[in-house]
Each structure stands twice: as C-alpha cells, then as structure tokens.
Design a protein around this motif. Structure first.
Motif, PDB file in Angstrom:
ATOM      1  N   SER A 561      46.717 -23.922 -51.432  1.00 52.50           N
ATOM      2  CA  SER A 561      45.509 -24.232 -52.267  1.00 52.50           C
ATOM      3  C   SER A 561      44.409 -24.350 -50.905  1.00 52.50           C
ATOM      4  O   SER A 561      44.758 -24.334 -49.852  1.00 52.50           O
ATOM      5  CB  SER A 561      45.117 -25.314 -53.080  1.00 52.50           C
ATOM      6  N   THR A 562      43.286 -24.514 -51.333  1.00 57.63           N
ATOM      7  CA  THR A 562      42.065 -24.928 -50.432  1.00 57.63           C
ATOM      8  C   THR A 562      42.358 -25.947 -49.444  1.00 57.63           C
ATOM      9  O   THR A 562      42.944 -26.845 -49.941  1.00 57.63           O
ATOM     10  CB  THR A 562      40.615 -24.985 -51.001  1.00 57.63           C
ATOM     11  N   LYS A 563      42.064 -25.936 -48.182  1.00 56.46           N
ATOM     12  CA  LYS A 563      42.449 -26.885 -47.361  1.00 56.46           C
ATOM     13  C   LYS A 563      41.373 -27.896 -47.098  1.00 56.46           C
ATOM     14  O   LYS A 563      40.210 -27.417 -47.171  1.00 56.46           O
ATOM     15  CB  LYS A 563      43.077 -26.454 -45.896  1.00 56.46           C
ATOM     16  N   ALA A 564      41.347 -29.115 -46.628  1.00 57.35           N
ATOM     17  CA  ALA A 564      40.356 -30.024 -46.490  1.00 57.35           C
ATOM     18  C   ALA A 564      40.584 -30.977 -45.399  1.00 57.35           C
ATOM     19  O   ALA A 564      41.731 -31.455 -45.202  1.00 57.35           O
ATOM     20  CB  ALA A 564      40.110 -30.906 -47.847  1.00 57.35           C
ATOM     21  N   ILE A 565      39.637 -31.217 -44.370  1.00 47.78           N
ATOM     22  CA  ILE A 565      39.834 -32.175 -43.296  1.00 47.78           C
ATOM     23  C   ILE A 565      38.826 -33.135 -43.327  1.00 47.78           C
ATOM     24  O   ILE A 565      37.436 -32.678 -43.654  1.00 47.78           O
ATOM     25  CB  ILE A 565      40.092 -31.538 -42.187  1.00 47.78           C
ATOM     26  N   VAL A 566      38.843 -34.500 -42.994  1.00 49.75           N
ATOM     27  CA  VAL A 566      37.798 -35.446 -42.797  1.00 49.75           C
ATOM     28  C   VAL A 566      37.761 -35.714 -41.283  1.00 49.75           C
ATOM     29  O   VAL A 566      38.454 -36.217 -40.748  1.00 49.75           O
ATOM     30  CB  VAL A 566      38.217 -36.561 -43.535  1.00 49.75           C
ATOM     31  N   LEU A 567      36.185 -35.739 -40.857  1.00 48.63           N
ATOM     32  CA  LEU A 567      35.950 -36.261 -39.467  1.00 48.63           C
ATOM     33  C   LEU A 567      34.958 -37.409 -39.570  1.00 48.63           C
ATOM     34  O   LEU A 567      33.846 -37.043 -40.266  1.00 48.63           O
ATOM     35  CB  LEU A 567      35.613 -34.877 -38.712  1.00 48.63           C
ATOM     36  N   ALA A 568      35.309 -38.483 -39.007  1.00 51.96           N
ATOM     37  CA  ALA A 568      34.389 -39.595 -38.937  1.00 51.96           C
ATOM     38  C   ALA A 568      34.393 -40.239 -37.693  1.00 51.96           C
ATOM     39  O   ALA A 568      35.623 -40.392 -37.090  1.00 51.96           O
ATOM     40  CB  ALA A 568      34.757 -40.550 -40.276  1.00 51.96           C
ATOM     41  N   HIS A 569      33.416 -40.969 -37.209  1.00 56.09           N
ATOM     42  CA  HIS A 569      33.274 -41.801 -36.106  1.00 56.09           C
ATOM     43  C   HIS A 569      34.086 -43.140 -36.386  1.00 56.09           C
ATOM     44  O   HIS A 569      34.120 -43.529 -37.423  1.00 56.09           O
ATOM     45  CB  HIS A 569      31.928 -41.928 -35.700  1.00 56.09           C
ATOM     46  N   GLU A 605      34.158 -29.023 -32.955  1.00 55.75           N
ATOM     47  CA  GLU A 605      34.700 -27.184 -33.253  1.00 55.75           C
ATOM     48  C   GLU A 605      36.232 -27.328 -32.796  1.00 55.75           C
ATOM     49  O   GLU A 605      36.986 -26.668 -33.318  1.00 55.75           O
ATOM     50  CB  GLU A 605      33.851 -26.488 -32.352  1.00 55.75           C
ATOM     51  N   LYS A 606      36.550 -27.803 -31.404  1.00 57.20           N
ATOM     52  CA  LYS A 606      37.850 -27.838 -31.077  1.00 57.20           C
ATOM     53  C   LYS A 606      38.745 -28.508 -32.174  1.00 57.20           C
ATOM     54  O   LYS A 606      40.056 -27.860 -32.425  1.00 57.20           O
ATOM     55  CB  LYS A 606      38.025 -28.525 -29.861  1.00 57.20           C
ATOM     56  N   LYS A 607      38.407 -29.474 -32.697  1.00 55.17           N
ATOM     57  CA  LYS A 607      39.509 -30.343 -33.610  1.00 55.17           C
ATOM     58  C   LYS A 607      39.633 -29.390 -34.792  1.00 55.17           C
ATOM     59  O   LYS A 607      40.506 -29.266 -35.553  1.00 55.17           O
ATOM     60  CB  LYS A 607      38.582 -31.586 -34.000  1.00 55.17           C
ATOM     61  N   VAL A 608      38.575 -28.805 -35.292  1.00 53.58           N
ATOM     62  CA  VAL A 608      38.668 -27.974 -36.414  1.00 53.58           C
ATOM     63  C   VAL A 608      39.658 -26.695 -36.314  1.00 53.58           C
ATOM     64  O   VAL A 608      40.511 -26.195 -37.129  1.00 53.58           O
ATOM     65  CB  VAL A 608      37.169 -27.519 -36.848  1.00 53.58           C
ATOM     66  N   PHE A 609      39.625 -26.040 -34.950  1.00 49.33           N
ATOM     67  CA  PHE A 609      40.205 -24.954 -34.739  1.00 49.33           C
ATOM     68  C   PHE A 609      41.774 -25.474 -34.412  1.00 49.33           C
ATOM     69  O   PHE A 609      42.651 -24.606 -34.687  1.00 49.33           O
ATOM     70  CB  PHE A 609      39.567 -24.006 -33.707  1.00 49.33           C
ATOM     71  N   GLN A 610      41.918 -26.634 -34.141  1.00 53.84           N
ATOM     72  CA  GLN A 610      43.280 -27.309 -33.821  1.00 53.84           C
ATOM     73  C   GLN A 610      43.972 -27.254 -35.276  1.00 53.84           C
ATOM     74  O   GLN A 610      44.972 -27.018 -35.277  1.00 53.84           O
ATOM     75  CB  GLN A 610      43.195 -28.855 -33.162  1.00 53.84           C
ATOM     76  N   TYR A 611      43.166 -27.542 -36.389  1.00 51.07           N
ATOM     77  CA  TYR A 611      43.828 -27.640 -37.624  1.00 51.07           C
ATOM     78  C   TYR A 611      43.988 -26.252 -38.089  1.00 51.07           C
ATOM     79  O   TYR A 611      45.071 -25.895 -38.682  1.00 51.07           O
ATOM     80  CB  TYR A 611      42.845 -28.454 -38.527  1.00 51.07           C
ATOM     81  N   ILE A 612      42.969 -25.292 -37.945  1.00 50.69           N
ATOM     82  CA  ILE A 612      43.576 -23.986 -38.253  1.00 50.69           C
ATOM     83  C   ILE A 612      44.455 -23.284 -37.719  1.00 50.69           C
ATOM     84  O   ILE A 612      45.374 -22.495 -38.270  1.00 50.69           O
ATOM     85  CB  ILE A 612      42.098 -23.197 -37.889  1.00 50.69           C
TER      86      ILE A 612
END
Length: 915
Positions: A561-569, A605-612
């Motif tokens: 299904s659609t994927k989801a990631i959470v990024l927080a300080h 951006e790097k974190k997101v592409f690491q996930y992708i």
C-alpha cells in the motif's frame, strides 16, 4: 643430403603462417641448407614426382611439404597449383564458425571489454586499426596477438594463407638501428656488412599480420618511419629512400612500458586501440582457477599421467604474490609437475604437493588483495588426453549450472512462443525446490568450520532484518538451504563465461520482475542485506535463484500500500510517536527518523531517499514532518521522485492514527489527501513528480489481466529497443473505466495510448482496439502515435506489429511451412519489391502481401496450380516491366525453396500491388 632438404621443408611448411612465401623457392632453400641452387632444385623436383611435395607455379616456383601441409591445414586435392590462393581455396568450409577470441579465459569476464576492442580493430574496414597491447611480462600479450590473427582468418578478414609474423624487439636492446633494418629491410651498402639487398619484416608480413613485441625498443627515427607506413601503406628500405614499397599489413604492438614516456606523441596518435591486460592477480578468482586448471591439464597430457594436486598447491597458486603473471604460474606448474613426476614416474597417478614448488617461490608473500576467503578446496584431479574436465567441479555446482542452462533454454522457448510465461515460472520453481530440498540435507565436510558458521550467522541476521521490515518469516530450513546454496557457490559467478547467460540475463531479470515483482524485490533486499555482512557483491544469478525460491513459498510483499514516514526533531520523538501509532494500528505502517535540531533541508532529503531506496513506493509516499518549510521541502522532493508525494506539516498522534487507518483500508494517496482535510485542520501539499514523466502505453482487457499481459508482451516484442524507454503497463479495465484519470498510471506516466479489447473511454488518450490492429486497420495510426514521441523506423515498426499480432499465427494456420523462416524471407522480399518499384506499401497492403506470398510458396511446393487466366499473355505484354522487377525481387525465395514463380503467380502479386 636429400633428407636434410626434406626435413627443412617439412619444418618450413609447418611454420607457413610465419614465413614469407619466397622462402619456399629453390633459391631460398639452397641458401638455408648450404647447397647450390641447381642441386636443391633437382632434389625438389624429384620429391615432387614422388608425390612428397606440392608445387605452386608462382615466380619463383615454390614447394611445400605435402604431409606437413596436410597436418597443418588440410589434405590438398592436387599436387600442382598456379598460385597459393588456388591452393588455399580448397580449404574445407567450416560447419560452424568459431570465435578464437571467445575461447580465451575471461573473454566474457574481466577481458570482455578488451576482446570487444580488438574485435572492433580487426573488423574495421580498409586494413583494420593498429592495436597496442599493454601489460606486464607474462600477462598474455603474445597469446592474445595470436588469437587476434586466428580471429581474422576465421572471419575471412585475411586469407587462410595470410602470414603471421611475430618479432620480439627486445633482442635489439643495444642496437635500435639494426631493429629498423630488420623491420624495413635494407639496400646493399646501407651499412657495413650490407652486401646485398635484404627484405624486412614488412615484406614478409604483406597480406597478413605483423606482431611487434616490446616495440618501445624502436628508435624515434624508427617510430617515425613506422607511423609514416601506417599513414600511407608505403615504406623505403634502409639506405635507399628512392625506393617506395607497398604492403597491406594488420599491425599489433605490445609493450611493458608506460606508453606516454616510451613513444613519440605522433606515434601514439596513430594508435586508436590501446588494450591494457590485467595481471594474474587482477583477474577474478574463477578466471585464475580456470587458468591453473588449464595448465595442469596440459601437463597431464604431456606426462600422460593422472595428476592429483593438493588444495594447498591450488591456494598457493591462486594467492601467492608472484612476479611474471600467467607465464610465471605456468612455469611453476610445469616445474612442480616435473618435480613430482621425477619422484613418482612409475605411478599411474602423480601427486603434486606444495613442496614440489621451488622453495624460493614458497617464501613469496601472499597478495593481500586476493587471499581466498572461502573454504579450502578439495584436491583437484586432472586426466590426460582431455581439454575440458567438468569433473573438477562438485556435483552440487554441476546441478546448479544445469538448472541455469535449463532455465535459459526455457526462457528462449518463451521468447519463441513455445512456452507461456506461467509455464516457465512453474518449471523453474519446481527445479529450485528440488535443489533446495537437496541442500537441506547436504553436509559439507567442514560444516562446523568458521566459514560455514559465518554464512549461517549472517543469514539469520538478514532474515531478522527482513522479518522486522517486510514480514519475512524466519525458518530453520530456509536458513540452512540458502546457507548451503551460498557455500556450494563460494560466492563465485560461475556463469561468467556462459554465452546465453551473458546475452539473456538482463532480459530474463526484466521478465522475472514483471512476472514475480514482489519476490524479485524481496530477493534483492535480502541479498543486499546479506552482502553487507559478508562483504561480497550481489550476483544476478543469486537474485534469480532466491526469487524463484521465495516464489515457491507463495511469499508476497506483506504491504504494497501507500508508504508513510515520520520525521521529527529530538532524540526519540519520531520513533516514539510512530511506535505508539503502529501498536494501536497493529501493523508496522510508519517508519520513523529522529532528527537533530540543526538538520538542514538537504539532510531531510537524504533521509527520504534513503527510505525510497529500501522500500517500494510505487503507490506513493506520505512524509509527515514537524519542521515547517513545507513549500521548500515539497519542491525539493518532488523534483526528484517518480511517484506521488504527500507532505504533511506539524503532525500529532490523532493525525498519525487517521492516516494509518486510511492506509490500512487500502485508500490511495489521493483519497487520503482528500479525506484527512475533512477531519483535521492540517497543512499539506500533494505533489506529482516534476521530472519528465516516463511515457507509457496501457494494455487492458474486459475479461481480466491475463489478456492484458499477453497484449503487453506482443507490443514489447514489436517495439524492440523503443520498448526499453517506453513502458507497456497492463492494467485493470474496470478500474480504468470507473476512475478514469484518477488511476495511478496517469499521475506517474505520460500515457500515450491504450490498447485493449474494450475501450475504457479515457478523455484525450487514444484507444486502439486489438481487432483493428490484427486486421491492420489502425496500424498506421498507432505507429504515427509512437513516432510523435520516439525516433522509430516507421516501416520497420509497422512490419513488426503485423508480424507479432497476426501474421505468424495466420501463416501457421494456413501452411505447414516453418512460419518464422517463411515470414523472414517474405519480409526481405517485400522490402526488395518496395525498393525496386520505388513505392511504400501501407499496412493493409503489406499484410495482404505477407499472407499471399506465404501461401504461394506452399502452393508451388505442393504443385498446386492457380486458376487459368485466358488473357495472361496479353497481361504480361502490358505489365512486363513491373512483373520482371517483381520476379527479380522473388529470386531469394526461389533459391531458398528451389521453386519457380510462374507468370500466373506474378500476375496475382502485381494485381495486389497496383489494384
């Protein structure tokens, strides 16, 4: 005396390819054997009358030893010939063309690009391209030069009788001027001792190949003379610049020196092909082992003894840091075998041990880069009178090779339409299961050693990673089977020189990705994880094998299904909130990234592409972030992704649960974006990929996906190379009909057309009904649609579409002929008719000609006649010119099928063309 002449001529004939043709004359032979010319001539003619020699009536007359010629080339049909060309024209034609360069160890591995370079140089028109071979002493430069010559002969680039002259320039270390005289020849009086004119190597190599080893020994003046010859094909002998000689020679050079410092820049500019050969220790381990095997086989044949070589000897030869490269290894093997033979010559089996190698070599350090990390191999046994010994491999490795050979054979059958894709997957999966069942009970001798334990431990770690992230369950038998599989393979690419594998592996992997997308993806992720632990590369063959193994377990992605990631300080803000949401949803939906306070947008951006990179996000990606800068983040991510992206700013626990529930209920990313607005006040942006969308054609069928996939396969085959950049996507007809452009393909791709059995009626997307393509009605329009976006051969694509959609099946139904063969010949004929008549057929006419000519061939073969035509004579008179042109275009078919096309048949074709 007579025997001396005969023995000399025997040796001269055996070395024919490296000998100038003038060397076979009575005058030349008399100089070599120390007898006057008339005596030698008398002996030669007497031997000719006794049928011991062959005579070539050139000027001067040449003689070749008949037996030596037969041993070296072929049995001559006559004793006397007008020329060497006439003699060699009798060479028997080969049933199958060989590729001498393809037989070199590493030709499809570490030397693949090098081999392609020299093939390009050899095949280049107007005399080929000069080749410079670089490499340390013993790296195989001389051997490669000989194979290049054999390749040229095999490909008929040079004649069967063309000379091959090999010369080592190193012997002129202190006298480069003498080297120039040897190369170019010299005139009488050119220097002290030049009592007569003397031809050089360029004379001897005319029409063939000249190989100059250690060519850096040439003086600057010699280099200048040589590159002048390379430019003009002309040269002058030393001491007489007024004489201009011509020669047609393929040049191969070799050196161990740095070419930038050893040669004039003007000389280097004439060398378009420079090939650097790797040393022995720069070769992959499988190639080094093959070379070692080859040399031991040669020694077994020479000694006529069975050789048993200890594993320690093999490992020493594989890993010791020896100077001299391949040549040194060969000499060490020769010495070790000779040493062992001297002690055990009365035994049928000679045991070669480490102490049979010279002690000074045993003290050499090992190459740190190449120490074999795998388990010790078993002793290797080599038998005399053999060339290739597959029994050197374990039975398990042989079974693996057999599996891949069968898989490739079945894949070719799928391409030919003999097997369906489903049948291939079923057969391959069954065979993988049988092999893995064997591996469960396979017990290596050193199973308790550190290497096997190391593999098993890291497979367990990789399984745990897969379980945590993808729901990939651990299982003792799975671990054991995969551990034994990798143990048997020793992480070697054992298909390195399998021609079919090299040719087909990319298309096979693409095929498997289409048929078993989830399993191939999981196999890649598993092997990537494992490779990090084992410090080894992921091999394509392992991806294929493991994917089929996973398919046998009916494993699919637990979450597509659609994927989801959470990024927080904060130290654990994201992970804490994601864990709470995942526990409440009872599913691992959110992946968390905790971020330091000073993180930049680029780092996000790097974190997101690491996930992708690690997860499939075809259905879209939702990014929940607490840092603001919504516009900037969305813009940066959308410019690089290829799927829909929903960025949500300033999230909280209720929002996470709401998004998680919608994902759990299989809502699309577009539906999620619409619905969360209705319940919670949030900031969000839904972005489509900004990068140029890949172009696609959608195939669909009212009855389901099966036919849509078949239509896709026909289209891809028709599109050829264009299909590599144009996606053909089978899709559910009902979804297209109901949701129109809201369906995901229209957001990800630029959809050029829809091909199917029923029109889903998508606005502004052309639809091409399968029936209209089969009868040719919409072929032209379809090709025009493609041609607007891609550079294509319009006529070629039309012909391919006609072929693949209908013609082959039609011809198979209407005739008993080999459909592939007849369609190929008819295709050539139609192209020829278009050329000679200077017209271009539309798709309908071409379709009709294909069917008519195919049936005509069988009709003539069956001796069936067409209906009588009373006015045929008058018709022929009126249409004679066109009918003659058509008839000439049909000559290839007449020759291939040994038939004659009558005037009645020609009239029918003429009517089809012009009516």
């Amino acid at each position: 005396m007579r025997k001396d002449i005969e023995n000399y001529l025997y040796k001269l004939t055996k070395d024919y390819s490296q000998t100038a043709k003038t060397s076979f004359s009575a005058s030349s032979i008399s100089q070599q054997v120390g007898l006057n010319r008339s005596t030698v001539s008398s002996y030669l003619n007497e031997a000719f009358r006794k049928q011991k020699l062959l005579k070539v009536k050139t000027y001067p007359v040449s003689f070749l030893h008949k037996q030596a010629f037969a041993e070296t080339f072929f049995e001559a049909n006559h004793l006397e010939y007008d020329s060497f060309e006439e003699l060699f024209s009798e060479a028997p034609t080969k049933n199958k063309e060989k590729d001498p360069l393809g037989t070199i160890i590493g030709a499809f591995g570490s030397l693949k690009e090098k081999i392609n370079q020299v093939k390009t140089a050899a095949m280049y028109p107007n005399g080929g391209l000069p080749v410079m071979l670089l490499g340390a002493s013993g790296s195989g430069k001389t051997f490669l030069a000989e194979k290049i010559y054999e390749y040229m002969v095999e490909k008929q680039i040079i004649t069967f009788s063309a000379p091959y002259i090999s010369h080592n320039c190193a012997q002129y270390f202190n006298n480069p001027e003498l080297l120039s005289s040897v190369l170019f020849g010299y005139a009488k009086g050119a220097f002290t001792g030049a009592d007569t004119d003397k031809e050089g190597l360029l004379d001897a190599a005319d029409g063939g190949v000249l190989f100059l080893d250690e060519v850096h020994r040439l003086s600057e003046e010699g280099q200048e003379k040589l590159f002048t010859f390379m430019d003009t094909g002309e040269y002058s002998p030393i001491g007489n610049d007024s004489v201009r000689k011509k020669a047609d020679i393929r040049l191969i050079f070799a050196t161990t020196e740095d070419i930038e410092s050893a040669f004039l820049p003007t000389f280097l500019r004439r060398l378009p092909v420079v090939v650097s050969l790797p040393s022995f220790h720069e070769r992959p381990q499988p190639e080094r082992l093959q070379l070692i095997d080859q040399f031991f086989i040669q020694e077994s044949n020479i000694l006529q003894k069975e050789l048993s070589v200890s594993s320690k000897v093999i490992h020493f030869l594989l890993d010791a840091d020896l100077e001299g490269n391949v040549g040194k290894i060969k000499n060490l093997i020769k010495f070790a075998c000779g040493n062992a033979y001297a002690k055990q010559h009365d035994n049928q089996r000679i045991n070669v041990k480490l102490l049979d190698i010279p002690i000074e070599n045993l003290l050499q350090p090992f190459s740190s880069a190449k120490v074999t990390s795998q388990r010790l191999m078993d002793e290797r046994v080599y038998l005399p009178n053999t060339e290739i010994q597959p029994d050197l491999e374990t039975s398990e490795r042989k079974r693996l090779k057999t599996f891949f050979t069968r898989l490739l054979d079945d894949y070719k059958k799928v391409e030919d339409g003999v097997l369906t894709p489903g049948q291939l997957i079923s057969f391959a999966t069954e065979n993988v299961v049988l092999l893995m069942d064997e591996f469960v009970f396979f017990t290596p001798e050193d199973k308790e050693t550190s290497f096997f334990s190391f593999i098993t431990y890291n497979i367990r770690s990789s399984f745990q990673f897969m379980n945590e992230n993808y729901g990939f369950d651990q299982d003792g038998n799975k671990i054991l089977s995969i551990a034994n599989y990798l143990y048997v393979k020793e992480n070697q690419d054992f298909l390195l020189e399998h021609t079919d594998w090299i040719t087909l592996k990319n298309s096979l992997l693409h095929f498997l990705e289409e048929q078993m997308r989830d399993e191939v993806w999981l196999a890649k992720r598993f092997l990537n994880s494992l490779s990090l632990h084992l410090d080894s590369e992921v091999l394509d063959e392992d991806i294929v094998f493991i994917a089929l193994y996973l398919h046998s377990m009916n494993l699919t992605m637990t979450d597509t299904s659609t994927k989801a990631i959470v990024l927080a300080h904060g130290y654990s803000t994201a992970s804490s909130m994601a864990n709470v949401a995942n526990r409440m949803l009872q599913k691992n939906i959110f992946h968390a990234y905790d971020m330091p306070l000073g993180i930049t947008v680029d780092e996000v951006e790097k974190k997101v592409f690491q996930y992708i990179e690690n997860y499939p996000v075809e259905k879209g990606l939702i990014v929940l972030i607490d840092m603001g800068s919504l516009n900037l983040i969305t813009e940066k991510l959308a410019s690089k992704i290829s799927t829909p992206l929903l960025v949500i700013d300033s999230f909280n626990a209720p929002l996470l649960l709401e998004v998680g529930n919608l994902i759990n209920n299989s809502q699309t990313i577009f539906e999620i974006s619409e619905q969360i607005n209705e319940t919670l006040p949030i900031k969000k942006q839904l972005a489509m990929p900004k990068a140029d969308k890949k172009k696609a054609i959608i195939t669909c069928c009212y009855t389901g996906m099966g036919s849509a996939v078949q239509i896709k396969e026909i289209l891809q085959k028709s599109l050829g190379k264009t299909g590599e950049t144009l996606t053909v996507l089978p899709y559910d007809y009902q979804k297209l009909k109901e949701n129109k452009r809201r369906e995901l393909p229209f957001h990800i791709y630029n959809v050029l057309a829809i091909v199917g059995t029923e029109n889903p009626e998508i606005e502004n997307v052309p639809y091409f009904g399968l029936d209209k393509l089969v009868n040719g009605e919409l072929i032209d329009e379809f090709v025009q649609n493609i041609a607007q976006h891609f550079r294509v051969d319009d006529q070629g694509l039309k012909q391919e579409l006609i072929f693949n959609f209908s013609l082959k099946k039609m011809v198979e139904n209407l005739t008993i002929l080999d459909a592939d063969r007849v369609l190929y010949l008819v295709s050539e004929t139609i192209n020829e008719i278009e050329r000679v008549l200077e017209i271009t057929f539309d798709a309908n006419k071409k379709y009709l000609l294909f069917l008519h000519i195919s049936c005509m061939i069988e009709r003539i073969l069956r001796k069936e006649e067409v209906d009588k035509q009373e006015d045929i004579d008058e018709y022929v008179k009126e249409n004679r010119v066109m009918m003659e042109k058509i008839h000439r275009s049909l000559q290839n078919i007449e020759e291939k099928y040994t038939i004659k096309v009558s005037s009645l048949e020609l009239r029918l074709i003429n009517d089809i063309i012009f009516s």
